[in-house]
Design a protein around this motif. Structure first.
Motif, PDB file in Angstrom:
ATOM      1  N   ILE A  94     -48.359  -8.748 -14.380  1.00 57.46           N
ATOM      2  CA  ILE A  94     -49.379  -8.660 -14.931  1.00 57.46           C
ATOM      3  C   ILE A  94     -50.415  -9.507 -14.477  1.00 57.46           C
ATOM      4  N   ASN A  95     -49.851 -10.872 -13.632  1.00 53.93           N
ATOM      5  CA  ASN A  95     -50.854 -11.453 -12.953  1.00 53.93           C
ATOM      6  C   ASN A  95     -51.442 -10.969 -11.940  1.00 53.93           C
ATOM      7  N   ILE A  96     -50.647 -10.385 -11.100  1.00 55.33           N
ATOM      8  CA  ILE A  96     -51.113  -9.352 -10.007  1.00 55.33           C
ATOM      9  C   ILE A  96     -52.088  -8.416 -10.265  1.00 55.33           C
ATOM     10  N   LEU A  97     -52.071  -7.950 -11.333  1.00 53.01           N
ATOM     11  CA  LEU A  97     -52.821  -6.706 -11.806  1.00 53.01           C
ATOM     12  C   LEU A  97     -54.164  -7.447 -12.439  1.00 53.01           C
ATOM     13  N   LEU A  98     -54.053  -8.565 -13.038  1.00 52.42           N
ATOM     14  CA  LEU A  98     -55.441  -9.154 -13.362  1.00 52.42           C
ATOM     15  C   LEU A  98     -56.028  -9.602 -12.369  1.00 52.42           C
ATOM     16  N   LEU A  99     -55.519 -10.325 -11.227  1.00 48.99           N
ATOM     17  CA  LEU A  99     -56.293 -10.903 -10.083  1.00 48.99           C
ATOM     18  C   LEU A  99     -56.546  -9.757  -9.123  1.00 48.99           C
ATOM     19  N   PHE A 100     -56.158  -8.800  -9.170  1.00 47.21           N
ATOM     20  CA  PHE A 100     -56.584  -7.396  -8.447  1.00 47.21           C
ATOM     21  C   PHE A 100     -57.886  -6.688  -9.409  1.00 47.21           C
ATOM     22  N   ILE A 101     -57.711  -6.692 -10.541  1.00 45.35           N
ATOM     23  CA  ILE A 101     -59.139  -6.358 -11.333  1.00 45.35           C
ATOM     24  C   ILE A 101     -60.110  -7.362 -11.429  1.00 45.35           C
ATOM     25  N   ALA A 102     -59.778  -8.296 -11.492  1.00 41.70           N
ATOM     26  CA  ALA A 102     -60.671  -9.576 -11.582  1.00 41.70           C
ATOM     27  C   ALA A 102     -61.595  -9.416 -10.480  1.00 41.70           C
ATOM     28  N   VAL A 103     -60.960  -9.563  -8.994  1.00 42.96           N
ATOM     29  CA  VAL A 103     -61.730  -9.355  -7.906  1.00 42.96           C
ATOM     30  C   VAL A 103     -62.682  -8.255  -8.044  1.00 42.96           C
ATOM     31  N   ILE A 104     -62.372  -6.699  -8.094  1.00 48.35           N
ATOM     32  CA  ILE A 104     -63.055  -5.943  -8.149  1.00 48.35           C
ATOM     33  C   ILE A 104     -64.127  -5.993  -9.091  1.00 48.35           C
ATOM     34  N   ALA A 105     -64.049  -6.432 -10.431  1.00 45.71           N
ATOM     35  CA  ALA A 105     -65.109  -6.711 -11.558  1.00 45.71           C
ATOM     36  C   ALA A 105     -65.984  -7.713 -10.935  1.00 45.71           C
ATOM     37  N   ILE A 106     -65.626  -8.777 -10.323  1.00 46.39           N
ATOM     38  CA  ILE A 106     -66.533  -9.767  -9.815  1.00 46.39           C
ATOM     39  C   ILE A 106     -67.627  -9.202  -8.738  1.00 46.39           C
ATOM     40  N   PHE A 107     -66.946  -8.334  -7.780  1.00 46.19           N
ATOM     41  CA  PHE A 107     -67.807  -8.016  -6.649  1.00 46.19           C
ATOM     42  C   PHE A 107     -68.285  -6.588  -6.606  1.00 46.19           C
ATOM     43  N   TYR A 108     -67.819  -6.032  -7.677  1.00 48.43           N
ATOM     44  CA  TYR A 108     -68.487  -4.470  -7.716  1.00 48.43           C
ATOM     45  C   TYR A 108     -69.794  -4.378  -8.184  1.00 48.43           C
ATOM     46  N   LYS A 109     -70.608  -3.788  -7.495  1.00 49.88           N
ATOM     47  CA  LYS A 109     -71.936  -3.397  -7.845  1.00 49.88           C
ATOM     48  C   LYS A 109     -72.403  -2.079  -8.401  1.00 49.88           C
ATOM     49  N   SER A 110     -72.538  -1.983  -9.711  1.00 50.89           N
ATOM     50  CA  SER A 110     -72.805  -0.777 -10.406  1.00 50.89           C
ATOM     51  C   SER A 110     -74.451  -0.543  -9.738  1.00 50.89           C
ATOM     52  N   ASN A 111     -74.420   0.975  -9.260  1.00 49.25           N
ATOM     53  CA  ASN A 111     -75.632   1.155  -8.704  1.00 49.25           C
ATOM     54  C   ASN A 111     -75.800   2.798  -9.053  1.00 49.25           C
ATOM     55  N   LYS A 112     -76.633   2.954  -9.971  1.00 49.34           N
ATOM     56  CA  LYS A 112     -76.738   4.415 -10.294  1.00 49.34           C
ATOM     57  C   LYS A 112     -77.246   5.364  -9.407  1.00 49.34           C
ATOM     58  N   SER A 113     -77.988   4.722  -8.437  1.00 48.79           N
ATOM     59  CA  SER A 113     -78.690   5.665  -7.384  1.00 48.79           C
ATOM     60  C   SER A 113     -77.305   6.165  -6.283  1.00 48.79           C
ATOM     61  N   SER A 114     -76.346   5.564  -6.208  1.00 51.88           N
ATOM     62  CA  SER A 114     -75.150   5.787  -5.450  1.00 51.88           C
ATOM     63  C   SER A 114     -74.349   6.854  -6.061  1.00 51.88           C
ATOM     64  N   TYR A 115     -74.420   6.932  -7.227  1.00 55.46           N
ATOM     65  CA  TYR A 115     -73.570   8.090  -8.216  1.00 55.46           C
ATOM     66  C   TYR A 115     -74.260   9.412  -7.990  1.00 55.46           C
ATOM     67  N   GLU A 116     -75.777   9.087  -8.075  1.00 58.37           N
ATOM     68  CA  GLU A 116     -76.616  10.340  -7.590  1.00 58.37           C
ATOM     69  C   GLU A 116     -76.757  10.696  -6.627  1.00 58.37           C
ATOM     70  N   ASN A 117     -76.460  10.073  -5.824  1.00 56.55           N
ATOM     71  CA  ASN A 117     -76.217  10.331  -4.185  1.00 56.55           C
ATOM     72  C   ASN A 117     -75.217  11.097  -3.944  1.00 56.55           C
ATOM     73  N   ILE A 118     -73.925  10.839  -4.592  1.00 51.51           N
ATOM     74  CA  ILE A 118     -72.705  11.419  -4.016  1.00 51.51           C
ATOM     75  C   ILE A 118     -72.371  12.947  -4.743  1.00 51.51           C
ATOM     76  N   ILE A 119     -73.294  13.210  -5.882  1.00 54.84           N
ATOM     77  CA  ILE A 119     -73.431  14.515  -6.607  1.00 54.84           C
ATOM     78  C   ILE A 119     -74.223  15.241  -5.800  1.00 54.84           C
ATOM     79  N   GLN A 120     -75.169  14.836  -5.119  1.00 58.51           N
ATOM     80  CA  GLN A 120     -76.277  15.676  -4.443  1.00 58.51           C
ATOM     81  C   GLN A 120     -75.835  15.802  -3.042  1.00 58.51           C
ATOM     82  N   LEU A 121     -74.664  16.623  -2.990  1.00 58.70           N
ATOM     83  CA  LEU A 121     -74.009  16.932  -1.744  1.00 58.70           C
ATOM     84  C   LEU A 121     -74.784  17.978  -1.101  1.00 58.70           C
TER      85      LEU A 121
END
Length: 334
Positions: A3-30
């Motif tokens: 559980i601690n391994i999973l918590l650390l894994f998720i915490a690192v992603i949650a801290i450094f992930y940048k939510s960007n709506k434009s990136s999502y729009e770019n991926i679907i505009q192939l």
């Protein structure tokens, strides 16, 4: 510990992930191009995978799925092929037909992941701008029932055994929990156990074998295929394993931070060109595969194979284009 391994894994992603709506729009505009050369290469690749990608045809063996390790690469061929169909209905129908064979064959032999990956890909490309949380929930429930039905079929390889009652019994019996993540969780527990008794030199040799499998391929008997090795030599598991525990085995807590950072980089990828869009789409569609089964999918398919196939097709396309240009004799006016 797990559980601690999973918590650390998720915490690192949650801290450094940048939510960007434009990136999502770019991926679907192939951008859909009309490139006959690349389309033909991808059709040939997909056809090769459909014909050769099944082990022991006609043999049905309990829980095990008969597809080869490279069968999932069909997703890359379908994606790049689709992006080069242009406005041709004929090309699209050819690709849809082969994609249907690709999925149906996997279902016949008890597989489910190709259907999931292809469904996610088509939903993103076709309905990306219309995706709403409620629709995702409804489609998820339908997909859950279908996945369970395939699981019932895989237990007997008899379509007559699949019924509403049998699917409902399995859902209730397992309390609406899939067997795959449960198996992956317990396989990860064996990773943690093995990390406490294996010496550092073995862990390094195991990681080197893993890297060599990314580049050169290899069988599931190598020491880099962690769950299989542990199951044969230490304690039993059903295979698979959650992504961060592989890296915990090799490098401890630093390994968890390392793989979480790699996932975050992929999530934060700037989708400003075609290659990055392909990379991000395959990464997204294969998430259950690399997170629950093996990190080989992430590095060998999502990164290495996408890179090699994409730049190979670009190179071949440019070579053919130059040859066509050089073969055209310039008209000379007198």
């Amino acid at each position: 510990m797990l559980i601690n391994i999973l918590l650390l894994f998720i915490a690192v992603i949650a801290i450094f992930y940048k939510s960007n709506k434009s990136s999502y729009e770019n991926i679907i505009q192939l951008k859909i191009k009309d490139n006959n050369i690349i389309f033909t290469i991808m059709v040939c690749l997909l056809l090769f995978i459909v014909i050769t990608g099944i082990n022991n045809r006609g043999s049905f063996d309990g829980y095990r799925v008969a597809i080869t390790s490279y069968y999932s690469y069909g997703l890359i061929a379908i994606l790049i092929g689709y992006a080069n169909t242009g406005n041709s209905i004929i090309k699209k129908n050819i690709l849809y037909f082969l994609a249907s064979l690709y999925v149906i064959q996997d279902l016949i032999y008890g597989g489910r992941k190709t259907l999931f990956e292809l469904a996610v890909l088509m939903i993103i490309l076709k309905f990306g701008n219309k995706i709403k949380p409620l629709k995702v929930l409804l489609f998820g429930l339908v997909g859950y029932v279908l996945y369970t039905a395939v699981g019932v079929y895989r237990s007997h390889y008899d379509i007559n055994m699949v019924s509403f009652d049998s699917v409902l019994q399995v859902l209730i019996g397992r309390k609406f929990v899939f067997d795959t993540p449960v198996g992956a969780y317990y396989a990860s527990a064996t990773h943690v156990y093995a990390s406490s008794i294996m010496d550092f030199s073995f862990k390094i040799r195991s990681f080197i074998d893993f890297v060599l499998q990314i580049i050169f391929g290899g069988s599931s008997t190598g020491i880099g295929t962690l769950s299989a090795y542990i199951s044969r030599n230490l304690t039993g598991n059903m295979g698979g394993g959650i992504l961060p525990t592989h890296f915990f085995f090799w490098f401890g807590w630093l390994g968890v931070v390392l793989i979480a950072s790699i996932i975050t980089l992929l999530l934060n990828l700037s989708l400003n060109n075609e290659y990055k869009k392909y990379l991000s789409l395959v990464f997204t569609c294969s998430i259950t595969n690399w997170y629950l089964y093996t990190p080989l999918v992430l590095f060998r398919m999502d990164i290495f194979a996408v890179t090699v196939i994409y730049f190979m097709t670009v190179f071949v396309s440019q070579v053919f284009s130059k040859n066509q240009i050089s073969s055209v004799k310039p008209s000379v006016k007198y």
